[in-house]
Design an enzyme around this catalytic site. Structure first.
Site, PDB file in Angstrom:
ATOM      1  N   GLU A   1       0.827  -1.214   0.000  1.00  0.00           N
ATOM      2  CA  GLU A   1       0.000   0.000   0.000  1.00  0.00           C
ATOM      3  C   GLU A   1       0.860   1.262   0.000  1.00  0.00           C
ATOM      4  O   GLU A   1       0.575   2.223  -0.713  1.00  0.00           O
ATOM      5  CB  GLU A   1      -0.961   0.007   1.193  1.00  0.00           C
ATOM      6  CG  GLU A   1      -1.992  -1.113   1.171  1.00  0.00           C
ATOM      7  CD  GLU A   1      -2.658  -1.297  -0.180  1.00  0.00           C
ATOM      8  OE1 GLU A   1      -2.792  -0.310  -0.913  1.00  0.00           O
ATOM      9  OE2 GLU A   1      -3.015  -2.439  -0.510  1.00  0.00           O
TER      10      GLU A   1
ATOM     11  N   ASP B   1     -11.337  -5.900 -13.157  1.00  0.00           N
ATOM     12  CA  ASP B   1     -10.147  -5.573 -12.369  1.00  0.00           C
ATOM     13  C   ASP B   1      -9.311  -4.481 -13.050  1.00  0.00           C
ATOM     14  O   ASP B   1      -8.080  -4.568 -13.122  1.00  0.00           O
ATOM     15  CB  ASP B   1      -9.336  -6.863 -12.149  1.00  0.00           C
ATOM     16  CG  ASP B   1      -8.105  -6.666 -11.273  1.00  0.00           C
ATOM     17  OD1 ASP B   1      -8.149  -5.799 -10.371  1.00  0.00           O
ATOM     18  OD2 ASP B   1      -7.112  -7.373 -11.495  1.00  0.00           O
TER      19      ASP B   1
END
Lengths: 357, 99
Positions: A178, A274
């Site tokens: 992240e 996606d």
């Protein structure tokens, strides 16, 4: 000052953007004002920064720059959303605070620290934005939320549904992944769609796994090269969410299905789900990194990681493709280790083996 | 009438899918689902909503067919209108129960 040379040579425009963020004052001066100026100076410098950030269309807010601590230090702040989706939530642990009774809080704190350390100690980067950005994270986001993400300003972690997914802070490489999205946002800023998006995902996985390997002090041979070990519950047939070593083999489960990642460009996904298969086709670039790192040997973050980091920072741009990433890493391997060096051969061979060049 | 649901993306990149046939729902469930579709004003939602894709967020695709006119809505997690969210949550929960 290799990276400066590379920048001037390859991307004169990027050089200008990096060195003169507001085109009035050199950024070093703004930094000095923020660090050493009086309150008025700091406020003005921050406003200038904020305006130029908005102008560049990057970070949407610089509101989380702290006045209390000077840049160049690790500043982590962990919040608890208490299963709501309002951000950032309640402050539960700041920099230097003792561990919480809540494991998710400590995992988010420690993972952000290990990521910050890799970028600072090995790549001489001052946090996500290279300007000492405070690392904010929110845990317990949403109800049974089976996901983690970077929202442009901070990290956000869900608890998982408890059936198939555990909490997402369990794996340090998820946390580093992240933060690496944040690094990308401040550098190449790869689009999150199709091939640039798959590259964006791959860089996040690469730095994710490098943080994990460094935290375990593992060489390329000792590492498992898996992403998200522990995230899938024991009910699921699978060891992790992705594998850089063998894309497509991380899980094969009756309910979740089979890991869809290809390791060769010929088998890339070309549909629209996606965001154009960003979590699918990342397997191709992930495997290229694995092959390069294995051929180079030693600790992956030292050479292979450095090559990939410089490519992300100095050469790649928002529309870059796999081919561009191959060219960029081969070029940087040459700049760092010499033409026809073993390192450069390893990188070229890696991209050839996955069918990109 | 059928509802076809897919959630893709997210960190794991593992899709969540569900197909619902109204014929197989209890009267209560059918009423509930109809209300959520109405509340979302589903058949007047745009097929796609332009929005910059965001790292690791979910993508939703909902198709309703077999009624007056088939309609598909594809939308990212950050761009989903508030009126649609209850329907998306209901479909996610139903897909989970199915697992």
């Amino acid at each position: 000052m290799l990276h400066q040379r590379l920048q001037e040579w390859i991307h004169p425009q990027k050089q200008i953007q990096r060195r003169c963020i507001c085109c009035i004052l050199p950024p070093q001066m703004l930094d000095n004002l923020i660090q050493y100026g009086d309150e008025k100076n700091r406020e003005w410098a921050l406003t200038t920064l904020r305006i130029s950030e908005r102008f560049r269309g990057k970070r949407r807010a610089v509101g989380n720059v702290s006045f209390a601590i000077s840049p160049g230090q690790k500043r982590r702040t962990i919040y608890d959303a208490k299963t709501s989706t309002s951000l950032p939530g309640v402050l539960v642990r700041g920099e230097g605070d003792p561990p919480s009774a809540d494991q998710a809080v400590n995992e988010a704190y420690d993972g952000a620290g290990a990521t910050y350390d890799l970028f600072r100690d090995v790549y001489e980067r001052n946090s996500v934005d290279d300007r000492g950005l405070r690392l904010d994270a929110t845990v317990h986001y949403g109800l049974r939320y089976e996901n983690a993400f970077w929202d442009g300003n901070q990290m956000i972690y869900g608890d998982g549904d408890g059936q198939l997914f555990n909490r997402f802070t369990l794996a340090i490489d998820v946390i580093a992944h992240e933060l690496a999205h944040g690094v990308n946002q401040h550098e190449a800023d790869l689009d999150y769609q199709n091939e640039p998006g798959a590259l964006n995902e791959s860089f996040a996985d690469v730095f994710g796994t490098l943080v994990k390997q460094r935290s375990l002090n593992q060489t390329v041979d000792q590492a498992d090269w898996l992403i998200g070990v522990g995230i899938l519950t024991s009910r699921v047939q699978g060891q992790a969410l992705r594998s850089l070593k063998a894309p497509g083999t991380a899980y094969d489960d009756r309910i979740l299905g089979k890991d869809p990642q290809p390791s060769h460009y010929a088998n890339r996904y070309q549909g629209t789900s996606d965001d154009g298969g960003v979590h699918i086709n990342s397997g191709i670039a992930n495997h290229a990194f694995y092959l390069a790192a294995m051929a180079i040997g030693g600790y992956a973050w030292e050479k292979a990681g450095r090559i990939w980091y410089f490519a992300l920072r100095d050469i790649l741009r928002s529309k870059s493709t796999f081919q561009d990433a191959a060219n960029a890493t081969i070029l940087i391997a040459e700049q760092l280790y010499g033409s026809h060096s073993d390192e450069q051969k390893a990188v070229r061979s890696a991209w050839q083996q996955v069918g990109v060049i | 009438m059928q509802v076809l649901f897919e959630r893709s993306g997210g960190f794991a990149g593992i899709p969540l899918t569900l197909t619902i046939d109204f014929a197989n729902l209890s009267p209560d469930e059918a009423t509930q689902l109809n209300r959520l579709i109405e509340q979302a004003d589903f058949f007047n939602l745009p097929a796609t909503t332009p929005s910059a894709a965001k790292p690791d967020r979910f993508q939703y695709r909902v198709t309703i067919e077999g009624g007056d006119r088939p309609h598909t809505v594809s939308v990212g997690e950050t761009a989903a209108p508030d009126t649609l969210k209850p329907l998306l949550n209901w479909l996610v929960e139903s897909a989970r129960k199915q697992k």
